[in-house]
Design an enzyme around this catalytic site. Structure first.
Site: not given
Length: 651
Positions: A430, A433, A505, A136, A132
């Site tokens: 395109e 644009h 867009d 831990m 343990w």
């Protein structure tokens, strides 16, 4: 404090723990094997020993029978019934008694002590505890032992170990000047104290991710030559209550022992978030940690010689008590570098890379508006990887351009089969644009157009700003709406149809129009009133109970103004493209044939001239991944990266 001594001490403690475990194991084995227990036999064998006259001594202890034979062997047996046993061998016992062979009063049996019988159980418990502790210890991030949850995880680097100096930091000259006072105070505090000056207790470094906040903090420690404690804000908070506050106390205790020193807390918003920012009360582990941090920075304790540096990109959610004078006295904003800063950063990252003679870092800096230091380092690294893939020895301009496109758009997917109609639709999209951007003087010039799928985009139009811009006017934003809707307008005009390719867009255009109306006060009907809080990120606890600030009537007017801006921009796009339909067709046809065109080729096609040939370089084909089953690619918007606030645009 010496790091090597700490490591040696840790190794010695580990060796001692291993030796202790081995001793426990050896002792347990000795205890278990050192006893000689009596042998056990069956009931019939016991009765046979009596009938054969082999029993010399016997002892009945409760229901446990112990016998010793003439040959010296000893046996034990748990009797189910004393009466049955005496009935079976009573006569033989009487005969033996007459012969004075059975002397029960003198027979001593060495029985195992009760505590010896507990050793196996104790051994199992010890093994479980060790297991343990190891588990831990790992979960606790490398703490010294399982019970050291309250120890700070800060890593200390002395001035000799930290070689980073202000020479390694570029593009932040003003920010470095603000921090040079900290360095001078740590080197010569007497000069400031004689004048009655008080050095800032804390400096908060604020800025977008990748701008070099952590690097500047390391440079401060490197220049000052003092111990430097670095820790992340998330390292304070643990599952167990009180651990975070204990780690804060331990951190400042170590820093005070090594004073003058610097404590650097990276991502402080993880622990310094505004208190009361949750539902159902605010007394949690994180707030206890914050309270302890507030006390350590400016409480009743004395932290002379300890300066706290912290970094965050979410200063808006920090607790006001943390930002007041006396704690973080100074706030240094580290923003995106300008063109000179980008050039200096590129030169730092290019020191160990070979470049061709015609590579200009000034040109690269001019084309990377909005890039942070981390982005620029990644750009040169990607260019180096592409160069190695081609088998070249030096990085060239084309390699850097390809890396630039790859970073913002992804890899090309040349092997993807696209129908002729979809290819034509993408080409006109395109081209729409690019042409609207060319026809509107307020917009950035077109750098490259492509209908080759990249990432999730079926194509892209890249516009590069001529210079750094920190504000945007109303006319520039209205023209940007026209360019964003130019792809949809070209589809409608030339194909008499519309596609899903304009979804991004439309989303960006709608967001920009909403900001113009509700945040920037650019609506004639509404006027200079801000309604932006309604659409900003909700900070739970602060804004959860905030009442709505916009009435239904005003919200209706806002929606109407947004629609009016979008409709007007779309009509302008249709008009511009209709008046230049021949140019639009030429650009789209060129893209259909060549798939990609650069700024020089676009300018030639726009003027109706013969475009220059592209310069191709031999390149080893990169392996392409199969894309079957993916959703159809969509033509991207004119700006590949998401739009940001005016003055913070990436491209």
């Amino acid at each position: 404090m010496n790091t090597s001594n700490n490591q040696n001490g840790k190794k010695k403690r580990s060796i001692g723990l291993y030796i202790l475990i081995m001793l426990v194991l050896v002792g347990t084995l000795v205890a278990l094997t050192g006893q000689k227990p009596t042998e056990s036999v069956t009931y019939d064998q016991i009765v046979g020993f009596y009938k054969d006259g082999k029993v010399r001594q016997m002892l009945i202890d409760g229901y446990d029978l112990y016998i010793k034979l003439d040959d010296g062997n000893e046996y034990s047996y748990e009797l189910p019934s004393i009466a049955v046993f005496l009935n079976d061998v009573g006569d033989e016992i009487a005969v033996l008694r007459d012969e004075q062979k059975v002397l029960t009063q003198d027979y001593k049996v060495e029985k195992v002590s009760w505590w010896i019988s507990l050793i196996p159980y104790a051994f199992l418990i010890i093994v479980f505890v060790i297991f343990w502790a190891v588990v831990m210890n790992r979960q606790d991030g490398g703490a010294k032992s399982v019970m050291n949850f309250g120890r700070s995880h800060a890593r200390m680097a002395t001035g000799e170990e930290n070689k980073v100096t202000f020479k390694e930091v570029a593009g932040a000259d003003e920010e470095k000047r603000d921090l040079e006072e900290i360095v001078e105070f740590l080197k010569d505090p007497k000069r400031f104290l004689e004048l009655g000056a008080r050095i800032p207790k804390g400096v908060l470094l604020v800025g977008p991710p990748g701008t070099g906040k952590t690097l500047i903090a390391k440079a401060v420690a490197g220049e000052a030559g003092v111990p430097f404690f670095s820790i992340s804000g998330s390292d304070f908070v643990e599952l167990y209550v009180g651990v975070g506050a204990s780690r804060v106390r331990d951190l400042f205790a170590n820093a005070k022992k090594a004073a003058p020193s610097i404590v650097f807390i990276d991502e402080i918003d993880a622990v310094g978030r505004r208190r009361g920012a949750g539902l159902g009360g605010g007394h949690d582990e994180r707030e206890q940690t914050l309270n302890q941090l507030l006390v350590e920075m400016d409480g009743f304790g004395n932290n002379a010689g300890v300066i706290v540096l912290a970094a965050t990109n979410r200063a808006d959610i920090l607790d006001p008590a943390l930002l007041r004078p006396g704690r973080f006295d100074r706030r240094v904003y580290i923003g995106v570098p300008d063109i000179k800063g980008r050039e200096a950063i590129l030169k730092i990252h290019a020191r160990k890379k070979p470049f061709e003679d015609d590579v200009s870092f000034e040109s690269i800096a001019r084309s990377t508006v909005g890039f942070t230091g981390a982005d620029l380092e990644n750009l040169l690294n990607e260019a180096a990887l592409l160069t190695a893939r081609k088998g070249k020895k030096k990085i060239g301009n084309k390699d850097i351009d390809e890396a630039f496109i790859k970073i913002i758009m992804g890899n090309e997917k040349k092997n993807r089969v696209i129908s002729e109609r979809e290819k034509r639709l993408t080409a006109f999209h395109e081209a729409g644009h690019a042409l609207t951007a060319k026809l509107l003087p307020t917009q950035d010039p077109v750098q490259q157009i492509s209908i080759v799928p990249r990432g999730r985009a079926g194509g892209f139009t890249l516009n590069m700003p001529k210079e750094d811009k920190y504000t945007a006017s109303r006319n520039e934003m209205l023209d940007e709406l026209v360019v964003l809707l130019g792809g949809r307008a070209a589809e409608k005009l030339m194909m008499d149809d519309i596609s899903t390719g304009a979804s991004n867009d439309i989303e960006r255009a709608s967001e920009l129009a909403r900001k113009m109306v509700t945040k920037y006060g650019m609506s004639d009907k509404i006027g200079p009133i801000s309604f932006g809080n309604e659409h900003d990120e909700v900070f739970l606890g602060r804004d959860f109970t905030t009442t709505k600030t916009v009435s239904e009537g005003t919200a209706s007017v806002i929606d109407g103004e947004i629609k009016h801006m979008i409709d007007a921009a779309f009509e302008r796009s249709i008009k511009l493209l209709s008046e230049n339909e021949e140019v639009l067709t030429r650009v789209a046809e060129y893209l259909m044939q060549n798939e990609t065109m650069d700024a020089e080729q676009f300018e030639a096609v726009f003027k109706g001239e013969t475009p220059p040939e592209r310069k191709n370089e031999e390149e080893a084909p990169a392996p392409e991944l199969s894309n079957e089953g993916e959703k159809p690619e969509e033509p991207s918007d004119k700006n590949p990266l998401p739009d940001e606030e005016p003055g913070e645009k990436n491209f």
